[in-house]
Design an enzyme around this catalytic site. Structure first.
Site, mmCIF file in Angstrom:
data_model
loop_
_atom_site.group_PDB
_atom_site.id
_atom_site.type_symbol
_atom_site.label_atom_id
_atom_site.label_comp_id
_atom_site.label_asym_id
_atom_site.label_seq_id
_atom_site.Cartn_x
_atom_site.Cartn_y
_atom_site.Cartn_z
ATOM 1 N N LYS A 152 67.654 47.764 64.119
ATOM 2 C CA LYS A 152 66.856 46.609 64.552
ATOM 3 C C LYS A 152 66.111 46.906 65.841
ATOM 4 C CE LYS A 152 70.434 43.130 63.623
ATOM 5 N NZ LYS A 152 71.740 43.414 64.214
ATOM 6 N N LYS A 209 75.432 53.835 72.997
ATOM 7 C CA LYS A 209 74.652 52.826 73.729
ATOM 8 C C LYS A 209 74.798 53.007 75.232
ATOM 9 C CE LYS A 209 74.256 49.244 70.226
ATOM 10 N NZ LYS A 209 74.634 47.897 69.797
ATOM 11 N N LYS A 232 70.153 56.513 62.179
ATOM 12 C CA LYS A 232 70.280 55.275 61.405
ATOM 13 C C LYS A 232 69.084 54.346 61.628
ATOM 14 C CE LYS A 232 72.795 52.029 63.342
ATOM 15 N NZ LYS A 232 73.792 51.074 63.824
HETATM 16 P P1 TYM Z 1 74.787 44.863 62.986
HETATM 17 O O1 TYM Z 1 74.175 43.567 63.367
HETATM 18 O O2 TYM Z 1 74.383 46.079 63.746
HETATM 19 O O3 TYM Z 1 74.577 45.144 61.459
HETATM 20 C C1 TYM Z 1 74.929 44.171 60.499
HETATM 21 C C2 TYM Z 1 75.409 44.854 59.246
HETATM 22 O O4 TYM Z 1 74.406 45.744 58.748
HETATM 23 C C3 TYM Z 1 74.928 47.043 58.603
HETATM 24 N N1 TYM Z 1 73.867 48.009 58.950
HETATM 25 C C4 TYM Z 1 73.464 49.000 58.146
HETATM 26 N N2 TYM Z 1 73.851 49.366 56.921
HETATM 27 C C5 TYM Z 1 73.224 50.427 56.349
HETATM 28 N N3 TYM Z 1 72.240 51.118 56.969
HETATM 29 C C6 TYM Z 1 71.812 50.790 58.210
HETATM 30 N N4 TYM Z 1 70.841 51.469 58.795
HETATM 31 C C7 TYM Z 1 72.431 49.680 58.855
HETATM 32 N N5 TYM Z 1 72.255 49.074 60.055
HETATM 33 C C8 TYM Z 1 73.151 48.066 60.090
HETATM 34 C C9 TYM Z 1 76.074 47.131 59.590
HETATM 35 O O5 TYM Z 1 77.010 48.126 59.214
HETATM 36 C C10 TYM Z 1 76.652 45.730 59.504
HETATM 37 O O6 TYM Z 1 77.518 45.619 58.411
HETATM 38 N N6 TYM Z 1 79.251 44.373 65.095
HETATM 39 C C11 TYM Z 1 78.458 44.079 63.945
HETATM 40 C C12 TYM Z 1 78.411 42.603 63.609
HETATM 41 C C13 TYM Z 1 79.743 41.977 63.548
HETATM 42 C C14 TYM Z 1 80.676 42.075 62.475
HETATM 43 C C15 TYM Z 1 81.811 41.316 62.883
HETATM 44 C C16 TYM Z 1 80.663 42.710 61.232
HETATM 45 C C17 TYM Z 1 80.298 41.225 64.503
HETATM 46 N N7 TYM Z 1 81.535 40.812 64.111
HETATM 47 C C18 TYM Z 1 82.923 41.212 62.071
HETATM 48 C C19 TYM Z 1 81.788 42.584 60.423
HETATM 49 C C20 TYM Z 1 82.898 41.840 60.851
HETATM 50 C C21 TYM Z 1 77.050 44.550 64.149
HETATM 51 O O7 TYM Z 1 76.563 44.653 65.246
HETATM 52 O O8 TYM Z 1 76.371 44.746 63.016
#
Ligand code: TYM
Length: 340
Positions: A206, A121, A203
């Protein structure tokens, strides 16, 4: 192991979250939310809308407010049961930011700068590279450790952050005294990394500039079908699953999730057929899979009062647990308690 008493049952704890930085995708569902639903009977689950995480990238305030409530509504639409799980918004629980500060004091600069997500990023330019983006994995560690989570269901891209969380918990426990549960990641065998439909080596995200790369859980049937029909596939025509065929392998994964079949079963089903036969079948399967989620989401979104009530109850429940952990931490690091 931390065990929380729930009625007569003793259950281990889950914490997971999604950043409210945009509309949720099929990647989010496959990598994380699907398992959240699956695990909610055996665990005491805390599922969080991570709005503090969202502002590591510049957000328009009104849009952030909207996407925070939309992510919450989507949790319910995919099947999270508010009677079983605690749903809350991260900024409603100030302990997350407070524990982050303490954990910062035991985190090395090198540990944060090695994080792949930060490197990717921040590579986009100095404007997108800020201190919160650098510190984001420490906030994520605080999220998890506050609830003494045993298990964290996430997609593959969060593995490195989980490793840091485990290291910080271990370090804190040995520097002071046992305080935190060391959490385990829970990463699905199929769907841990759903790839972009336009660049299948990247990947699905969003925030992809190309909307054709991503299937959103709010997409209409015709948009889902069009995006899948136009998905970039590899050379050749056979429906085979392999590392050197990322495009077709991604579509096989999507079909397997939508139809609840194994990869092997899907490959056998399309044996001898071509991409031309397979793509429309994937398009229909994924559209049918998402349609009920989208419809339920639209329904839930209408009842703002109900969503507000869910947030209030969730924040109170989450704070009770978070406060308890933070109080212990403050004591251990030597912060003075007010008397009387
Ligand atoms: P985020 O918002 O990017 O994604 C949320 C969850 O979706 C999964 N994910 C995916 N899995 C498979 N294929 C993809 N293309 C894909 N894109 C996203 C991510 O692995 C995630 O599980 N930092 C985290 C949010 C967060 C969090 C936490 C997660 C904040 N605090 C504590 C677990 C525990 C995030 O930005 O995920």
């Amino acid at each position: 192991m931390s065990l929380v008493e729930l009625g007569n049952q003793i259950k281990p704890v889950i914490l997971s979250g999604v950043a409210s930085s945009g509309k949720l995708t099929l990647g989010n569902l496959a990598g994380a939310l699907k398992n959240w639903v699956k695990l909610q009977d055996q665990y005491n689950c805390y599922y969080m809308v991570a709005d503090l995480h969202a502002i590591t990238v510049r957000q328009v305030p009104a849009e952030l407010r909207q996407s925070t409530i939309d992510v919450l509504a989507m949790f319910i639409a995919v099947g999270i049961d508010i009677e079983k799980s605690t749903l809350f918004v991260q900024s409603h629980v100030p302990e997350h930011a407070e524990l982050t500060w303490v954990l910062n004091s035991i985190t090395g600069m090198g540990e944060c700068s090695r994080m792949t997500q930060f490197k990717d990023k921040s590579a986009k330019g100095t404007e997108s590279s800020n201190v919160s983006l650098f510190d984001y994995p420490v906030l994520m560690a605080a999220d998890i450790l506050l609830y003494q989570a045993n298990l964290v269901p996430v997609g593959d891209d969060q593995k490195q952050h989980l490793e840091l969380t485990r290291n910080l918990a271990t370090r804190f426990n040995s520097t002071y005294s046992p305080t935190f549960v060391i959490p385990e990641p829970y990463i699905p065998e199929v769907g841990a990394r759903i790839m972009s439909l336009q660049e299948p080596t990247k990947k699905m995200s969003k925030s992809d500039d190309n909307q054709n790369s991503t299937i959103f859980l709010t997409d209409k049937d015709e948009d889902i079908k069009r995006k899948i029909r136009r998905a970039v596939t590899d050379s050749g025509t056979d429906v085979t699953f392999s590392k050197d065929k990322p495009g077709i392998s991604n579509l096989i994964t999507l079909y397997s999730i939508a139809k609840n079949k194994t990869i092997k079963e899907v490959v056998a089903e399309f044996n001898g057929l071509t991409y031309g036969d397979f793509k429309p079948a994937v398009a229909d399967a994924v559209a049918d899979y998402i349609a009920p989620i989208r419809d339920k989401f639209e329904e839930i979104k209408k009842d703002k009062k109900h969503l507000n009530e869910i947030m209030k109850i969730g924040a109170e429940k989450a704070r009770q647990t978070a406060r308890k952990t933070l109080r212990k931490v403050y004591k251990k690091v030597g912060f003075l308690e007010l008397e009387g």
